[in-house]
Design a protein around this motif. Structure first.
Motif, PDB file in Angstrom:
ATOM      1  N   LEU A 191       0.800  -1.206  -0.037  1.00  0.00           N
ATOM      2  CA  LEU A 191      -0.015   0.068  -0.046  1.00  0.00           C
ATOM      3  C   LEU A 191       1.079   1.281  -0.084  1.00  0.00           C
ATOM      4  O   LEU A 191       0.587   2.169  -0.698  1.00  0.00           O
ATOM      5  CB  LEU A 191      -0.885  -0.121   1.281  1.00  0.00           C
ATOM      6  N   LEU A 192       1.865   1.276   0.798  1.00  0.00           N
ATOM      7  CA  LEU A 192       2.812   2.237   0.680  1.00  0.00           C
ATOM      8  C   LEU A 192       3.386   2.845  -0.438  1.00  0.00           C
ATOM      9  O   LEU A 192       3.426   3.609  -1.182  1.00  0.00           O
ATOM     10  CB  LEU A 192       3.916   2.201   1.928  1.00  0.00           C
ATOM     11  N   PHE A 193       3.948   1.643  -1.280  1.00  0.00           N
ATOM     12  CA  PHE A 193       4.360   1.831  -2.691  1.00  0.00           C
ATOM     13  C   PHE A 193       3.455   2.156  -3.928  1.00  0.00           C
ATOM     14  O   PHE A 193       3.545   3.030  -4.511  1.00  0.00           O
ATOM     15  CB  PHE A 193       5.128   0.543  -3.230  1.00  0.00           C
ATOM     16  N   LEU A 194       2.282   1.778  -3.778  1.00  0.00           N
ATOM     17  CA  LEU A 194       1.133   1.944  -4.398  1.00  0.00           C
ATOM     18  C   LEU A 194       0.461   3.305  -4.332  1.00  0.00           C
ATOM     19  O   LEU A 194      -0.051   4.326  -5.174  1.00  0.00           O
ATOM     20  CB  LEU A 194       0.286   0.942  -4.687  1.00  0.00           C
ATOM     21  N   SER A 195       0.604   4.082  -3.020  1.00  0.00           N
ATOM     22  CA  SER A 195       0.057   5.518  -2.705  1.00  0.00           C
ATOM     23  C   SER A 195       0.936   6.485  -3.038  1.00  0.00           C
ATOM     24  O   SER A 195       0.661   7.671  -3.160  1.00  0.00           O
ATOM     25  CB  SER A 195      -0.237   5.359  -1.106  1.00  0.00           C
ATOM     26  N   CYS A 196       2.278   6.152  -3.402  1.00  0.00           N
ATOM     27  CA  CYS A 196       2.981   7.396  -3.832  1.00  0.00           C
ATOM     28  C   CYS A 196       2.787   7.462  -5.075  1.00  0.00           C
ATOM     29  O   CYS A 196       2.611   6.720  -5.994  1.00  0.00           O
ATOM     30  CB  CYS A 196       4.724   6.935  -3.763  1.00  0.00           C
ATOM     31  N   SER A 197       2.551   8.720  -5.501  1.00  0.00           N
ATOM     32  CA  SER A 197       1.969   9.335  -6.817  1.00  0.00           C
ATOM     33  C   SER A 197       2.623  10.785  -7.166  1.00  0.00           C
ATOM     34  O   SER A 197       2.701  11.367  -6.169  1.00  0.00           O
ATOM     35  CB  SER A 197       0.646   9.202  -6.938  1.00  0.00           C
ATOM     36  N   ASP A 198       2.613  10.920  -8.337  1.00  0.00           N
ATOM     37  CA  ASP A 198       2.826  12.156  -8.837  1.00  0.00           C
ATOM     38  C   ASP A 198       1.674  12.909  -9.155  1.00  0.00           C
ATOM     39  O   ASP A 198       1.856  13.901 -10.276  1.00  0.00           O
ATOM     40  CB  ASP A 198       4.371  12.275  -9.868  1.00  0.00           C
ATOM     41  N   ASN A 199       0.465  12.551  -9.076  1.00  0.00           N
ATOM     42  CA  ASN A 199      -0.706  13.107  -9.618  1.00  0.00           C
ATOM     43  C   ASN A 199      -0.996  13.314 -10.839  1.00  0.00           C
ATOM     44  O   ASN A 199      -1.504  14.008 -11.470  1.00  0.00           O
ATOM     45  CB  ASN A 199      -1.127  14.143  -9.014  1.00  0.00           C
ATOM     46  N   GLY A 200      -0.119  12.165 -11.756  1.00  0.00           N
ATOM     47  CA  GLY A 200       0.036  12.447 -13.181  1.00  0.00           C
ATOM     48  C   GLY A 200       0.777  13.421 -13.874  1.00  0.00           C
ATOM     49  O   GLY A 200       0.265  13.766 -15.148  1.00  0.00           O
ATOM     50  N   PHE A 201       1.366  14.059 -12.877  1.00  0.00           N
ATOM     51  CA  PHE A 201       2.360  15.455 -13.486  1.00  0.00           C
ATOM     52  C   PHE A 201       3.356  14.824 -14.368  1.00  0.00           C
ATOM     53  O   PHE A 201       4.204  14.017 -14.083  1.00  0.00           O
ATOM     54  CB  PHE A 201       2.666  16.030 -12.301  1.00  0.00           C
ATOM     55  N   ASN A 202       3.360  15.241 -15.670  1.00  0.00           N
ATOM     56  CA  ASN A 202       4.318  14.977 -16.662  1.00  0.00           C
ATOM     57  C   ASN A 202       4.645  16.176 -17.387  1.00  0.00           C
ATOM     58  O   ASN A 202       3.615  16.779 -17.953  1.00  0.00           O
ATOM     59  CB  ASN A 202       3.769  13.834 -17.511  1.00  0.00           C
ATOM     60  N   ASN A 203       5.708  16.637 -17.143  1.00  0.00           N
ATOM     61  CA  ASN A 203       6.214  17.749 -17.976  1.00  0.00           C
ATOM     62  C   ASN A 203       7.353  17.497 -18.771  1.00  0.00           C
ATOM     63  O   ASN A 203       8.274  18.489 -19.279  1.00  0.00           O
ATOM     64  CB  ASN A 203       6.445  18.956 -17.111  1.00  0.00           C
ATOM     65  N   ASN A 204       7.474  16.458 -19.607  1.00  0.00           N
ATOM     66  CA  ASN A 204       8.585  15.996 -20.294  1.00  0.00           C
ATOM     67  C   ASN A 204       8.371  16.565 -21.928  1.00  0.00           C
ATOM     68  O   ASN A 204       7.328  16.423 -22.401  1.00  0.00           O
ATOM     69  CB  ASN A 204       8.463  14.556 -20.555  1.00  0.00           C
ATOM     70  N   ASN A 205       9.267  17.223 -22.342  1.00  0.00           N
ATOM     71  CA  ASN A 205       9.169  17.821 -23.633  1.00  0.00           C
ATOM     72  C   ASN A 205      10.719  17.630 -24.446  1.00  0.00           C
ATOM     73  O   ASN A 205      11.519  17.959 -23.790  1.00  0.00           O
ATOM     74  CB  ASN A 205       8.763  19.250 -23.692  1.00  0.00           C
ATOM     75  N   PRO A 206      10.687  17.087 -25.773  1.00  0.00           N
ATOM     76  CA  PRO A 206      11.780  16.861 -26.032  1.00  0.00           C
ATOM     77  C   PRO A 206      12.593  17.880 -26.818  1.00  0.00           C
ATOM     78  O   PRO A 206      14.008  18.296 -26.717  1.00  0.00           O
ATOM     79  CB  PRO A 206      11.553  16.114 -27.621  1.00  0.00           C
ATOM     80  N   TYR A 207      11.772  19.293 -26.638  1.00  0.00           N
ATOM     81  CA  TYR A 207      12.552  20.449 -27.213  1.00  0.00           C
ATOM     82  C   TYR A 207      13.028  21.369 -25.933  1.00  0.00           C
ATOM     83  O   TYR A 207      13.795  22.117 -26.119  1.00  0.00           O
ATOM     84  CB  TYR A 207      11.552  21.325 -27.919  1.00  0.00           C
ATOM     85  N   ILE A 208      12.575  21.124 -24.583  1.00  0.00           N
ATOM     86  CA  ILE A 208      12.887  22.116 -23.642  1.00  0.00           C
ATOM     87  C   ILE A 208      13.427  21.255 -22.585  1.00  0.00           C
ATOM     88  O   ILE A 208      12.812  20.104 -21.956  1.00  0.00           O
ATOM     89  CB  ILE A 208      11.477  22.420 -22.990  1.00  0.00           C
ATOM     90  N   PRO A 209      14.919  21.229 -22.196  1.00  0.00           N
ATOM     91  CA  PRO A 209      15.276  20.356 -21.216  1.00  0.00           C
ATOM     92  C   PRO A 209      14.823  20.765 -19.621  1.00  0.00           C
ATOM     93  O   PRO A 209      13.923  21.443 -19.426  1.00  0.00           O
ATOM     94  CB  PRO A 209      16.853  21.132 -20.991  1.00  0.00           C
ATOM     95  N   ASN A 210      14.866  19.552 -18.921  1.00  0.00           N
ATOM     96  CA  ASN A 210      14.558  19.659 -17.570  1.00  0.00           C
ATOM     97  C   ASN A 210      15.612  20.620 -16.496  1.00  0.00           C
ATOM     98  O   ASN A 210      16.665  20.076 -16.411  1.00  0.00           O
ATOM     99  CB  ASN A 210      14.319  18.274 -17.010  1.00  0.00           C
ATOM    100  N   TYR A 211      14.885  21.654 -15.941  1.00  0.00           N
ATOM    101  CA  TYR A 211      15.863  22.250 -15.159  1.00  0.00           C
ATOM    102  C   TYR A 211      15.171  22.071 -13.782  1.00  0.00           C
ATOM    103  O   TYR A 211      14.112  22.263 -13.669  1.00  0.00           O
ATOM    104  CB  TYR A 211      15.732  23.960 -15.428  1.00  0.00           C
ATOM    105  N   ASN A 212      16.254  21.877 -12.644  1.00  0.00           N
ATOM    106  CA  ASN A 212      15.599  21.692 -11.619  1.00  0.00           C
ATOM    107  C   ASN A 212      15.887  23.175 -10.842  1.00  0.00           C
ATOM    108  O   ASN A 212      16.905  23.827 -10.968  1.00  0.00           O
ATOM    109  CB  ASN A 212      16.556  20.489 -10.695  1.00  0.00           C
ATOM    110  N   PHE A 213      14.639  23.591 -10.247  1.00  0.00           N
ATOM    111  CA  PHE A 213      14.639  25.037  -9.677  1.00  0.00           C
ATOM    112  C   PHE A 213      13.538  25.181  -8.738  1.00  0.00           C
ATOM    113  O   PHE A 213      12.747  24.366  -8.790  1.00  0.00           O
ATOM    114  CB  PHE A 213      14.718  26.140 -10.738  1.00  0.00           C
TER     115      PHE A 213
END
Length: 139
Positions: A12-34
């Protein structure tokens, strides 16, 4: 019996972890941590207190094209300032047009409410936390 309960609890602990469907992957824009905060009591950001207002922020900590932060009336959205369907170039910085942003490269418009446009990729969205008059935008 204790082992079964323990295993079930771990599952249950592992299944309850979620990113709420948040997906911001885009091949043109790099991922910046900020992580950046905006104090809505400051004049530069006070427009965000009102529905359908946006600000553009272009500091070095948020990537090469900046970010747009927008008050939807029910919360806030934050999007990358780069055109989502173009490689980074001199014309790929979005410009504000009311409640939309426009890519100068292809004249495509994207909604600041949803991030959606008509092309393949929507605007690259970032997370926003609100604590009274402080907004935290992060990736």
């Amino acid at each position: 019996m204790k082992k079964i309960v323990s295993i079930f609890s771990l599952c249950l602990l592992f299944l309850s972890c979620s990113d709420n469907g948040f997906n911001n992957n885009n091949p043109y824009i790099p991922n910046y941590n900020f992580s950046i905060t905006f104090d809505l009591n400051l004049p530069a950001y006070s427009n965000l207190k009102y529905v359908s207002n946006a600000i553009y922020y272009s500091g070095p900590e948020v990537g090469p094209k900046g970010i747009y932060v927008f008050n939807t009336g029910t919360g806030y959205t934050a999007f990358d300032g780069a055109c989502p369907n173009q490689a980074l170039s001199s014309c790929s910085t979005l410009t504000l047009k009311g409640i939309n942003v426009v890519c100068p490269c292809d004249e495509e418009e994207y909604s600041l409410f949803t991030g959606q446009g008509k092309l393949q990729y929507p605007l690259k969205q970032y997370r926003v936390d609100v604590n009274q008059n402080i907004l935290r935008v992060y990736n």
